[in-house]
Design a protein around this motif. Structure first.
Motif, mmCIF file in Angstrom:
data_model
loop_
_atom_site.group_PDB
_atom_site.id
_atom_site.type_symbol
_atom_site.label_atom_id
_atom_site.label_comp_id
_atom_site.label_asym_id
_atom_site.label_seq_id
_atom_site.Cartn_x
_atom_site.Cartn_y
_atom_site.Cartn_z
ATOM 1 N N UNK A 185 7.191 -6.389 6.477
ATOM 2 C CA UNK A 185 7.012 -6.848 4.742
ATOM 3 C C UNK A 185 6.564 -5.519 4.400
ATOM 4 N N UNK A 186 6.589 -5.326 2.966
ATOM 5 C CA UNK A 186 5.958 -4.298 2.104
ATOM 6 C C UNK A 186 4.616 -4.085 2.266
ATOM 7 N N UNK A 187 4.128 -2.827 2.153
ATOM 8 C CA UNK A 187 2.870 -2.446 1.978
ATOM 9 C C UNK A 187 2.521 -2.416 0.251
ATOM 10 N N UNK A 188 1.462 -3.081 -0.071
ATOM 11 C CA UNK A 188 1.114 -3.214 -1.467
ATOM 12 C C UNK A 188 -0.127 -2.395 -1.722
ATOM 13 N N UNK A 189 -0.040 -1.749 -2.873
ATOM 14 C CA UNK A 189 -1.064 -0.874 -3.347
ATOM 15 C C UNK A 189 -1.335 -1.293 -4.716
ATOM 16 N N UNK A 190 -2.638 -1.731 -5.216
ATOM 17 C CA UNK A 190 -2.731 -2.094 -6.598
ATOM 18 C C UNK A 190 -2.033 -2.946 -7.178
ATOM 19 N N UNK A 191 -1.675 -4.165 -6.032
ATOM 20 C CA UNK A 191 -0.981 -5.400 -6.522
ATOM 21 C C UNK A 191 0.370 -5.144 -6.608
ATOM 22 N N UNK A 192 0.794 -4.000 -6.403
ATOM 23 C CA UNK A 192 2.362 -3.938 -6.142
ATOM 24 C C UNK A 192 2.898 -3.256 -5.132
ATOM 25 N N UNK A 193 4.358 -3.701 -4.694
ATOM 26 C CA UNK A 193 4.857 -3.010 -3.460
ATOM 27 C C UNK A 193 4.835 -1.197 -3.795
ATOM 28 N N UNK A 194 4.491 -0.630 -2.610
ATOM 29 C CA UNK A 194 4.395 0.836 -2.911
ATOM 30 C C UNK A 194 5.851 1.182 -2.586
ATOM 31 N N UNK A 195 5.857 2.253 -4.087
ATOM 32 C CA UNK A 195 7.315 2.894 -3.955
ATOM 33 C C UNK A 195 7.031 3.977 -4.803
ATOM 34 N N UNK A 196 7.963 4.854 -4.744
ATOM 35 C CA UNK A 196 8.124 6.174 -5.346
ATOM 36 C C UNK A 196 8.399 5.791 -6.981
ATOM 37 N N UNK A 197 9.255 4.646 -7.271
ATOM 38 C CA UNK A 197 9.691 4.300 -8.496
ATOM 39 C C UNK A 197 8.346 3.841 -9.388
ATOM 40 N N UNK A 198 7.539 3.331 -8.391
ATOM 41 C CA UNK A 198 6.339 2.712 -9.347
ATOM 42 C C UNK A 198 5.169 3.614 -9.550
ATOM 43 N N UNK A 199 5.086 4.652 -8.628
ATOM 44 C CA UNK A 199 4.293 5.675 -8.727
ATOM 45 C C UNK A 199 2.951 5.419 -7.898
#
Length: 471
Positions: A262-276
């Motif tokens: 499953x995803x790792x989340x940071x700041x309540x959102x999936x960690x992703x380059x697109x999210x920053x």
């Protein structure tokens, strides 16, 4: 051995016994990094879950062949190299090197094979040629080759999708209009000016992303193998496409068990380059975060559950690693000339069997850690009561070190201190011998400020490095 080990297969949805195709030998393929930039800790969660799996299987007496690929040719690599004005080879080598440094820092076992896509062009083109020959793939005017999804009725079985549905999230270029259906995916991309290409039996061009993993996994593990791991985001389309193209080419089942993290989340959102919301290993370690605490934080939640990473989870991981280190250090220093503790063997069996049985159950790391810390709590009580013999302490330490071969978070026992710090420890021993308690306290505080915890025990002065938390 594999008796009792059960894993939840993404494809069937069932928790099933691990039954290797070759008894006693488990063959595993993990989707590794695409090396167009630094790998973030969300990616490493997926890699470390596979590492935990491999370590546990080996701990249970199984032979494991672990293959993790490195995608070193891809649209993102081509774009990144063009933006920097360097070759794709230079960019890929740079970020491959960074990935390996980060993996080593986090204690990840090196896979037995780490194949590069560019090193498997013959295997890739042979697979594409077979798909064309069997009517599962077709050429387009620009020299590309597409997999014909209409030829594979089972398409969508892994992701539980309607095969007539539109494909979503594919690495598809906007100008790929020549394919027969919008659902079809490229297994070979025709040549374009300024892009790397290879002259091959199927023509000039470069591999598509999905075909790379099919070719590399089968080259090193065979046409059918036991376990395929990756992040949950790879179920569709990447792994779905791997199944279709592999089984269409070979006529054999591709993978026995699919495991997805499953995803790792940071700041309540999936960690992703697109999210920053990206946290990179090198940046965290440069800020003072302990690599061992970071590893613990990334493996301490069950792989199928979302992991929320932040200051609180890192602090909890740091405290847990401190407890493990303290127990190891206490047992290493313990000396008591007395009969063996009659309850010691049963206590160690309870701890180790609880740890192993939990991980046998689809890598239930939470229950495994609970068994470990229950065992440590019991050992600390016996140390405080001085009920252990020296031999008991040695056996207990060996048991803890054996479990850490799976976790990979404990400090080395024979770690050497820097000469200056070693001199401060010796000075403190002398201060206590002369009953200069003020100097002893001052030296203890100075050592703590420099990352070394000192404790005075009946077995003498004991030290261990503090686990860094960053700042």
């Amino acid at each position: 051995m594999s008796d009792g080990i059960r894993l939840r297969d993404t494809l069937s949805g069932d928790v099933r016994p691990l039954e290797p195709l070759e008894p006693g030998h488990v063959r595993i393929y993990s989707c590794g990094p695409t090396v167009y930039g630094p790998t973030h800790i969300g990616n490493f969660r997926s890699f470390l879950f596979a590492d935990l799996l491999v370590r546990h299987l080996r701990h249970r007496g199984l032979r494991v062949t672990w293959v993790m690929n490195i995608t070193d040719i891809d649209d993102k690599i081509i774009r990144g190299a063009a933006a920097e004005g360097v070759s794709t080879v230079e960019l890929a080598e740079r970020w491959t090197g960074r990935f390996l440094v980060d993996a080593d820092a986090l204690g990840m076992t090196r896979p037995d094979v780490d194949p590069r896509a560019t090193g498997h062009i013959p295997q890739i083109t042979s697979l594409v040629a077979t798909l064309i020959e069997r009517g599962h793939a077709y050429r387009t005017e620009d020299g590309s080759v597409f997999f014909r999804i209409a030829s594979w009725p089972a398409y969508g079985v892994l992701a539980k999708l309607d095969p007539e549905a539109m494909r979503v999230g594919e690495r598809v270029e906007a100008d790929e209009y020549a394919k027969e259906e919008v659902r079809d995916f490229a297994v070979w991309k025709g040549p374009k000016p300024g892009e790397p290409s290879w002259s091959t039996e199927i023509g000039e061009g470069r591999p598509g992303w999905h075909i790379e993993c099919s070719a590399m996994s089968m080259a090193h593990l065979g046409e059918s193998f036991d376990i395929h791991t990756g992040g949950i985001d790879l179920v569709f389309p990447h792994h779905e496409d791997e199944i279709a193209q592999s089984e269409a080419a070979t006529g054999k089942p591709f993978v026995r068990t699919w495991l997805h993290c499953a995803h790792l989340r940071m700041g309540g959102e999936k960690m992703a380059k697109s999210v920053g919301n990206i946290a990179r290993v090198a940046d965290l370690l440069a800020s003072g975060v302990s690599p061992r605490a970071l590893r613990y934080a990334l493996i301490a939640v069950h792989y199928r559950a979302a992991l929320n990473y932040g200051d609180d989870s890192l602090a909890a991981a740091t405290a847990a690693v401190e407890r493990i280190d303290a127990a190891h250090a206490a047992l290493a220093a313990y000396r008591e000339d007395r009969p063996d503790d009659p309850g010691m063997s049963a206590a160690l069996e309870t701890m180790t069997s609880g740890f192993d049985t939990a991980l046998d159950d689809d890598l239930n790391i939470s229950e495994a850690l609970a068994a470990l810390f229950d065992g440590i709590r019991d050992l600390n009580r016996r140390i405080d009561a001085r009920s252990l013999s020296t031999a008991d302490a040695e056996r207990a330490l060996a048991a803890l070190r054996s479990l850490d071969e799976v976790l990979g978070v404990a400090a080395p026992l024979e770690e050497a201190l820097e000469p200056e710090l070693a001199a401060l420890l010796e000075e403190r021993v002398a201060a206590r011998a002369s009953k200069d308690w003020a100097a002893s306290d001052r030296l203890r505080d100075e050592l703590a400020a420099r990352g070394v915890a000192v404790e005075d025990t009946r077995d003498g002065q004991r030290w261990r490095r503090l686990v860094a938390t960053g700042g």
